[in-house]
Enzyme design. Structure first.
Site, PDB file in Angstrom:
ATOM      1  N   LYS A 190       0.815  -1.217   0.000  1.00  9.31           N
ATOM      2  CA  LYS A 190       0.000   0.000   0.000  1.00  9.31           C
ATOM      3  C   LYS A 190       0.848   1.267   0.000  1.00  9.31           C
ATOM      4  O   LYS A 190       0.428   2.302  -0.512  1.00  9.31           O
ATOM      5  CB  LYS A 190      -0.941   0.015   1.204  1.00  9.31           C
ATOM      6  CG  LYS A 190      -0.232   0.081   2.555  1.00  9.31           C
ATOM      7  CD  LYS A 190      -1.223   0.181   3.699  1.00  9.31           C
ATOM      8  CE  LYS A 190      -0.496   0.313   5.036  1.00  9.31           C
ATOM      9  NZ  LYS A 190      -1.411   0.534   6.157  1.00  9.31           N
ATOM     10  N   ARG A 204      -6.574   0.799  17.781  1.00  9.44           N
ATOM     11  CA  ARG A 204      -7.103   0.901  16.429  1.00  9.44           C
ATOM     12  C   ARG A 204      -8.055  -0.279  16.260  1.00  9.44           C
ATOM     13  O   ARG A 204      -8.953  -0.453  17.075  1.00  9.44           O
ATOM     14  CB  ARG A 204      -5.985   0.944  15.386  1.00  9.44           C
ATOM     15  CG  ARG A 204      -6.462   1.599  14.069  1.00  9.44           C
ATOM     16  CD  ARG A 204      -5.366   1.702  13.020  1.00  9.44           C
ATOM     17  NE  ARG A 204      -5.101   0.437  12.359  1.00  9.44           N
ATOM     18  CZ  ARG A 204      -4.316   0.307  11.296  1.00  9.44           C
ATOM     19  NH1 ARG A 204      -3.711   1.359  10.788  1.00  9.44           N
ATOM     20  NH2 ARG A 204      -4.113  -0.878  10.750  1.00  9.44           N
TER      21      ARG A 204
END
Length: 358
Positions: A35, A130
């Protein structure tokens, strides 16, 4: 000439091979995370040539493009799947990370309809806050997963450093291993994968302190840039210059260091601050905030200082540079992970590859 991102594929291959070698020594497989460079195929191939065990990306658009380009290696989706996109996930992705049973049920239904078995990694929040279920809910969630059709419960994983800045440790990674043992003991489910984070875990690998049982890491920044932002270090055994950004000088003049007149807000709504250090040699480059995340680049020449940027121009102080700067010269910059993330997907920045296929 447009700004140019120079990409040394040989150094990326080398970094991938070094990371793989150190991790394999402890029985840890390596997923090459794509990514950070928008899954540019030449770089993906360099990761594979370096020996990574699989690929991983957070963007379905990148994964679909990789499949369309013929990459058939195992791919893990690193962002929790959208409920609205489960059909694409099971079609293009081998494994996805998950924390919501509702989404896992939908993945299983979609996989069954296609005659597939989709692997999931249950994410555990060990403190970074997260994604992931809290440790006290892992066993109950595992029970629910065990009854899902179309789903292979592949293992446990965690993420650190990306939101709360929490560093990997023998304690929080050891928690994953303990949870694996609990699931095995109480549910008779033998999980195959215990994914212990990313580049920030490499320091524990170097020190031989990764708990036995952690058998996968997801590495992007370390291989690409030879850096570990969370631990604020350059990794000494990896190349840190596989990516260099170059931009052309389009103006060079001596100017005061403080603007003349009343100061309002700049074009981005900020009120700029200036220190009066007299008249300085200032260069303007054909590079701006529309091209790259300016806070994510650093001049290769440490005597050059970035003063600021607008959408189209980067203003630098070249007074102390040992090299005589001229209009038309290229100035080179190193990139942080955030800089690479923006530069790789910018259509205003050309890409040039050093070192072709092996």
């Amino acid at each position: 000439m447009s700004p140019l991102l120079k990409i040394d594929l040989n150094r990326i291959r080398y970094n991938a091979a070094q990371v793989k070698q150190k991790c394999h020594k402890f029985g840890i497989s390596v997923l090459g995370v794509t990514k950070g460079f928008s899954a540019i195929p030449q770089i993906v191939q360099a990761l594979l040539d370096g020996g990574v065990d699989g690929l991983a990306d957070a963007r379905m658009e990148n994964i679909i493009e990789l499949r369309n380009q013929g990459f058939c290696q195992p791919i893990t989706l690193l962002r929790i799947p959208r409920l609205s996109n489960v059909d694409n996930v099971v079609r293009y992705v081998d494994t996805s990370i998950n924390s919501e049973v509702t989404v896992m049920e939908a993945l299983g239904n979609a996989a069954e309809k296609k005659g597939l078995l989709h692997e999931i990694i249950l994410m555990v929040d060990v403190g970074d806050l997260r994604e992931g279920v809290l440790k006290e809910h892992v066993l109950d969630t595992a029970k629910e997963i065990s009854h899902l059709k179309g789903i292979k419960f592949g293992g446990l994983g965690t993420n650190m450093g990306c939101f709360g800045g929490v560093l990997p440790s023998t304690e929080n990674l050891g928690l994953l291993v303990e949870l694996q043992h609990t699931i095995d003991r109480q549910l008779n489910i033998k999980l195959q994968v215990i994914s212990g984070g990313g580049t920030s875990t490499l320091s524990l690998v170097e020190e031989g302190k990764v708990p036995v049982g952690i058998n996968q890491l997801r590495i992007g920044e370390g291989i690409l840039l030879g850096t570990d932002t969370t631990n604020h270090r350059t990794i000494p055994w990896l190349y840190a210059d596989a990516f260099l950004l170059e931009a052309e000088v389009i103006e060079l003049k001596s100017k005061p260091s403080v603007p003349i007149g009343d100061i309002g807000r700049d074009s981005f709504g900020n009120i700029p601050q200036f220190v009066d250090v007299g008249v300085r040699n200032r260069a303007i480059l054909a590079l701006g905030k529309q091209d790259v995340y300016v806070e994510g680049i650093e001049p290769l020449d440490k005597n050059i200082k970035i003063l600021g940027a607008s959408s189209d121009h980067l203003i630098i102080d070249v007074t102390d540079s040992q090299k005589q700067i001229r209009v038309g010269d290229d100035i080179a910059f190193r990139l942080s992970y955030s800089g690479l993330l923006s530069a790789s997907q910018s259509r205003y920045i050309n890409k040039a590859f050093i070192g072709g296929p092996i």
